[in-house]
Design an enzyme around this catalytic site. Sequence first.
Site, PDB file in Angstrom:
ATOM      1  N   PHE A 252       0.321  -4.723   3.376  1.00 45.23           N
ATOM      2  CA  PHE A 252       1.355  -4.235   4.375  1.00 45.23           C
ATOM      3  C   PHE A 252       1.872  -2.774   3.986  1.00 45.23           C
ATOM      4  O   PHE A 252       1.523  -2.293   2.687  1.00 45.23           O
ATOM      5  CB  PHE A 252       2.596  -5.284   4.260  1.00 45.23           C
ATOM      6  CG  PHE A 252       3.268  -4.910   2.867  1.00 45.23           C
ATOM      7  CD1 PHE A 252       4.108  -4.240   2.565  1.00 45.23           C
ATOM      8  CD2 PHE A 252       2.756  -6.145   1.933  1.00 45.23           C
ATOM      9  CE1 PHE A 252       4.815  -4.536   1.572  1.00 45.23           C
ATOM     10  CE2 PHE A 252       3.384  -6.258   0.584  1.00 45.23           C
ATOM     11  CZ  PHE A 252       4.650  -5.336   0.452  1.00 45.23           C
ATOM     12  N   CYS A 253       2.219  -2.105   4.904  1.00 44.05           N
ATOM     13  CA  CYS A 253       3.016  -0.782   4.837  1.00 44.05           C
ATOM     14  C   CYS A 253       4.104  -0.863   5.729  1.00 44.05           C
ATOM     15  O   CYS A 253       4.317  -1.814   6.381  1.00 44.05           O
ATOM     16  CB  CYS A 253       1.790   0.172   4.983  1.00 44.05           C
ATOM     17  SG  CYS A 253       1.009   0.171   6.485  1.00 44.05           S
ATOM     18  N   THR A 254       4.653   0.448   5.916  1.00 39.29           N
ATOM     19  CA  THR A 254       5.711   0.619   6.586  1.00 39.29           C
ATOM     20  C   THR A 254       5.546   0.167   8.079  1.00 39.29           C
ATOM     21  O   THR A 254       6.479  -0.705   8.737  1.00 39.29           O
ATOM     22  CB  THR A 254       6.300   2.022   6.632  1.00 39.29           C
ATOM     23  OG1 THR A 254       6.496   2.457   5.097  1.00 39.29           O
ATOM     24  CG2 THR A 254       7.651   2.282   7.230  1.00 39.29           C
TER      25      THR A 254
ATOM     26  N   THR B 173       0.703  -0.944  -0.116  1.00 39.52           N
ATOM     27  CA  THR B 173       0.130  -0.155  -0.021  1.00 39.52           C
ATOM     28  C   THR B 173       0.749   1.305   0.148  1.00 39.52           C
ATOM     29  O   THR B 173       0.229   2.536   0.071  1.00 39.52           O
ATOM     30  CB  THR B 173      -0.890   0.019   1.408  1.00 39.52           C
ATOM     31  OG1 THR B 173       0.035   0.136   2.354  1.00 39.52           O
ATOM     32  CG2 THR B 173      -1.909  -1.241   1.185  1.00 39.52           C
TER      33      THR B 173
ATOM     34  N   ILE C 291       6.129  -3.342   8.092  1.00 38.47           N
ATOM     35  CA  ILE C 291       7.397  -3.931   7.720  1.00 38.47           C
ATOM     36  C   ILE C 291       8.457  -3.543   8.646  1.00 38.47           C
ATOM     37  O   ILE C 291       9.400  -4.497   8.893  1.00 38.47           O
ATOM     38  CB  ILE C 291       7.923  -3.145   6.382  1.00 38.47           C
ATOM     39  CG1 ILE C 291       6.760  -3.290   5.244  1.00 38.47           C
ATOM     40  CG2 ILE C 291       9.094  -3.437   5.881  1.00 38.47           C
ATOM     41  CD1 ILE C 291       7.193  -2.248   4.191  1.00 38.47           C
TER      42      ILE C 291
END
Length: 313
Positions: free
Chosen positions: A174-176, A130, A203
């Site tokens: 998923f993202c940071t 994302t 992540i």
Amino acid sequence: MITVAALYHFTRFDDPAGLRGPLLACAEAAGVKGSLLLAREGINGTIAGPRAGIDAVLAHIHALPGCAGLEWKESPAETMPFGRMKVRLKREIVTMGQPDVNPRAGTGQYVAPEDWNALISAPDVAVIDTRNDYEVAIGTFQGAIDPGTRSFREFPDWWQANRHRFHNKRIAMFCTGGIRCEKSTNYLLGQGVAEVYHLKGGILKYLEDVPEAESLWRGACFVFDQRVSVEHGLRPGPHLLCHACRRPLWPEDTRDADYEEGVQCRHCVDEFPPERRAAFRERQRQIVLARARGVSHLGPDTPDAGGRQPSDA
């Protein structure tokens, strides 16, 4: 050693402006720097400082309305990754531009880092990154789909144009650090997607918890501070930042003929008009002068391509 804390929390703030001053004062008194965003929907940002200072700011945030359940992720830094402390008021703590999206009403199913590999390896699962294109460019999960968005607010349009590709698929996102997935999974649930999952802690938590030998992550993870990127074990990555367009660069990119420190890189050489270039060049001149005096440059923020910051994460 500096402690870096990345955090977000969705809650209802009736008066975010009234919270700003005391929060900023607490951080400055504690020797903490970084950027925090306040909106009616909650708080988001990254801060750095000595252990005691971080603890003081986190205690202050914990005491804010609805923030008792605040979670955060920590990583070490050899030097301070921020030049100042900023607390900003925003319409959203991560900008999606969808007024009906409300993570407090429900999100996708959280998946712990240790269970993520099995999920995304399943043949009936589509894995969607994302984050924005400049983040994906330096690292992502093996087999993940890159929407190619330049900002998070483009994601809903991308989904509407591509949703036919995911018929009868389970969706893993998923993202940071997790905040974008709070909104994107809520959005997909509202669009009628039956099974939506997202990586708990993002992540950053995966890189912290999953051994590199077992990892399905490839590359580095972009972060919104002067470290620019981190790798497995949250060790600093090799990337630099173009202070004009705010995109990550490899060290070899600085040897490119189009590169001018603080002014342009190969990504943005044709993106800005002359007056913007002049502003970049003057700011870089002030930075060089400050560096020669042995002090940090604390002038205005770099006038960049889009003011990228955690709210765009």
